[in-house]
Design an enzyme around this catalytic site. Structure first.
Site, PDB file in Angstrom:
ATOM      1  N   GLY A 123      -0.151   4.426  -0.544  1.00 23.67           N
ATOM      2  CA  GLY A 123      -1.063   5.773  -0.424  1.00 23.67           C
ATOM      3  C   GLY A 123      -0.401   6.651   0.531  1.00 23.67           C
ATOM      4  O   GLY A 123       0.766   6.982   0.641  1.00 23.67           O
TER       5      GLY A 123
ATOM      6  N   LYS B 242     -13.157   1.000  15.533  1.00 23.64           N
ATOM      7  CA  LYS B 242     -11.885   1.588  16.384  1.00 23.64           C
ATOM      8  C   LYS B 242     -12.507   1.285  18.098  1.00 23.64           C
ATOM      9  O   LYS B 242     -11.847   0.622  18.832  1.00 23.64           O
ATOM     10  CB  LYS B 242     -11.775   3.119  16.336  1.00 23.64           C
TER      11      LYS B 242
ATOM     12  N   CYS C  57       3.533   5.923   1.916  1.00 22.64           N
ATOM     13  CA  CYS C  57       4.664   6.744   1.461  1.00 22.64           C
ATOM     14  C   CYS C  57       5.088   7.906   2.499  1.00 22.64           C
ATOM     15  O   CYS C  57       6.343   7.935   2.839  1.00 22.64           O
ATOM     16  CB  CYS C  57       4.227   8.013   0.206  1.00 22.64           C
TER      17      CYS C  57
ATOM     18  N   LYS D 217      -8.137  -1.073  10.597  1.00 27.00           N
ATOM     19  CA  LYS D 217      -9.080  -1.205  11.783  1.00 27.00           C
ATOM     20  C   LYS D 217     -10.358  -2.201  11.212  1.00 27.00           C
ATOM     21  O   LYS D 217     -10.764  -2.863  12.261  1.00 27.00           O
ATOM     22  CB  LYS D 217      -9.559   0.127  12.141  1.00 27.00           C
TER      23      LYS D 217
ATOM     24  N   GLY E 127       0.874  -1.328  -0.116  1.00 28.93           N
ATOM     25  CA  GLY E 127       0.027   0.045  -0.145  1.00 28.93           C
ATOM     26  C   GLY E 127       0.823   1.246  -0.006  1.00 28.93           C
ATOM     27  O   GLY E 127       1.821   1.384   0.891  1.00 28.93           O
TER      28      GLY E 127
END
EC number: 1.1.1.3
Length: 439
Positions: free
Chosen positions: A16, A210, A20, A110, A14
């Site tokens: 995104g 969460k 990054c 989550k 991943g």
């Protein structure tokens, strides 16, 4: 430790904003991270949907995997970081494969932990590998670590807070501007605070994911997302926020959990997410914008407030790298603070026996007898009216808003009011019911 001089080799799924962000953080703070981890943290492989996308970081130094689930099998990887998202699909496959391959897993997912956390924790404990998910709850706030370690000596009595930044941005902006929900949501989307499809945020699902994770750690219970009572903020109007303000409150989407002991001596877990009225002098009333905040009340620590940015590349990357530093140090304790076998399968506690003051708002037709119909239903349900704070101005559609505060009493009585009025032609929209948090 024998491995102290060897880098911790990381595969990152991943790329995104958070993925990054992890790479940028490891580049910028390499010396600090190495000193605190006792060895270098080294990304060796990455994966994402689009290899050619420009991301503003140098990916040429890393091996590329088109199939992210293959990263679990790489011999040059010690730990996999999953930042793809989704409760099932490739993310779950990668998580299972990583643990079964004897490698550590760090995730910000989550939804996956809320739905499959027990399974993944069992696998991790059997394989004796770490499973870490600090970044899955409240972004950069170290609330998972705070509960697992900082309050480890305490019996947690309550845990509650603002767990979704998008909803909090919308509510606090409505509060500041007087704008209604739909207009504020559009503005939040234009500014990037809300997704193009904001359903998970505004309906409370993200906060519920969460909350289920936090409740498990706080109360030693098995994660039970299905038992979370969940209600979002789409029904909250500017008029509700104005009336709350007149009473000395603000409206916040609150996730809360605690354990109650029934007459039979059994412990039951209440978990719910819903908009509430919060006193202006309460710490959560001052949490505005996309900030998250969690209050944990321990029997010896007292009330603790964890507050900070709940999302974003920097804060979330910070939580991911903190987990990686723990792994580099050799920290492999139980993912949910105690072994899965010792987590209790707690039945859900219904909220009906809870007592408190309640705000009720009805949207009704403008005709004689409507108010008498509502007050009769409240009388028959045993709900005492403390104040009728508004008989609103007629809208263009001929509707009137009627808002009331009910005296302290059982929530099941308020639910009975709604049942009695359920078939009434006088109500033109579902009533809005919000509990009033005291103190």
């Amino acid at each position: 430790m024998a491995h102290a001089s060897k880098p911790l080799r990381i595969a990152l799924a991943g790329l995104g904003t958070v993925g990054c962000g992890v790479i940028r953080l490891l580049d910028a703070n390499a010396a600090i991270v190495r000193a605190r981890a006792g060895r270098e943290l080294q990304v060796v492989a990455v994966s994402a949907r689009d290899k050619g996308k420009q991301r503003g970081v140098d990916l040429g130094r890393f091996a590329w995997e088109d199939d992210m689930t293959a990263m679990a099998a790489r011999d040059d990887v010690d730990v996999v970081v999953e930042l793809v998202g989704g409760s099932d699909g490739p993310a779950l496959t990668l998580a299972r494969n990583t643990i079964k391959a004897g490698k550590g897993l760090v995730t910000a997912n989550k939804a996956m932990i809320a739905h499959h956390g027990m399974e993944l924790a069992r696998l991790a404990e059997a394989a004796r590998v770490p499973l870490k998910f600090e970044a899955a709850v409240a972004g950069g706030i170290p609330v998972v670590k705070g509960l697992r370690e900082g309050t480890a000596a305490n019996a947690i009595e309550h845990i509650y807070g603002i767990l979704n930044g998008t909803s909090n941005y919308i509510l606090s902006t409505m509060e500041a501007t007087g704008a209604d929900f739909a207009d504020t949501l559009k503005e939040a989307q234009a500014k990037g605070y809300a997704e193009a499809d904001p359903t998970f945020d505004i309906e409370g699902t993200d906060a519920a994911h969460k909350l289920a994770i936090l409740a498990s750690i706080a109360f030693g219970s098995q994660v039970d997302f299905a038992a979370v009572e969940c209600e979002g903020i789409a029904q909250v109007r500017a008029a509700d926020i104005a009336q709350a303000n007149a009473l000395g409150y603000v409206i916040r989407l609150i996730g809360m959990a605690d354990v109650e002991t029934g007459d039979d001596g059994a412990s039951r877990l209440l978990q719910r997410v819903k908009p509430c009225l919060v006193p202006r002098d309460h710490p959560l009333a001052h949490v505005t914008g996309a900030t998250n905040a969690v209050v944990a009340e321990g029997n010896y620590s007292g009330r603790l407030l964890f507050q900070g940015p709940g999302a974003g590349d920097g804060p979330t990357a910070s939580a991911v790298v903190a987990d990686l530093i723990d792994i580099a140090r050799g920290e492999t304790s139980a993912p949910f603070s105690v072994p899965v076998a010792d987590l209790v399968a707690m039945p859900a506690a219904g909220s009906g026996n809870r007592t408190g003051r309640t705000y009720l708002r009805f949207t009704v037709t403008d005709r004689p007898g409507v108010l008498a119909e509502i007050t009769a239903a409240m009388r028959d349900a045993g709900v005492s009216i403390e104040s009728m704070i508004q008989q609103g101005q007629k809208s263009a559609g001929g509707e009137v808003l009627v808002a009331m505060v009910a005296h302290d009493g059982p929530e099941k009585n308020v639910s009975h009011v709604l049942e009695l009025l359920g078939a009434s032609p006088s109500l033109t929209a579902d009533p809005l019911v919000m509990q009033i948090i005291e103190g």
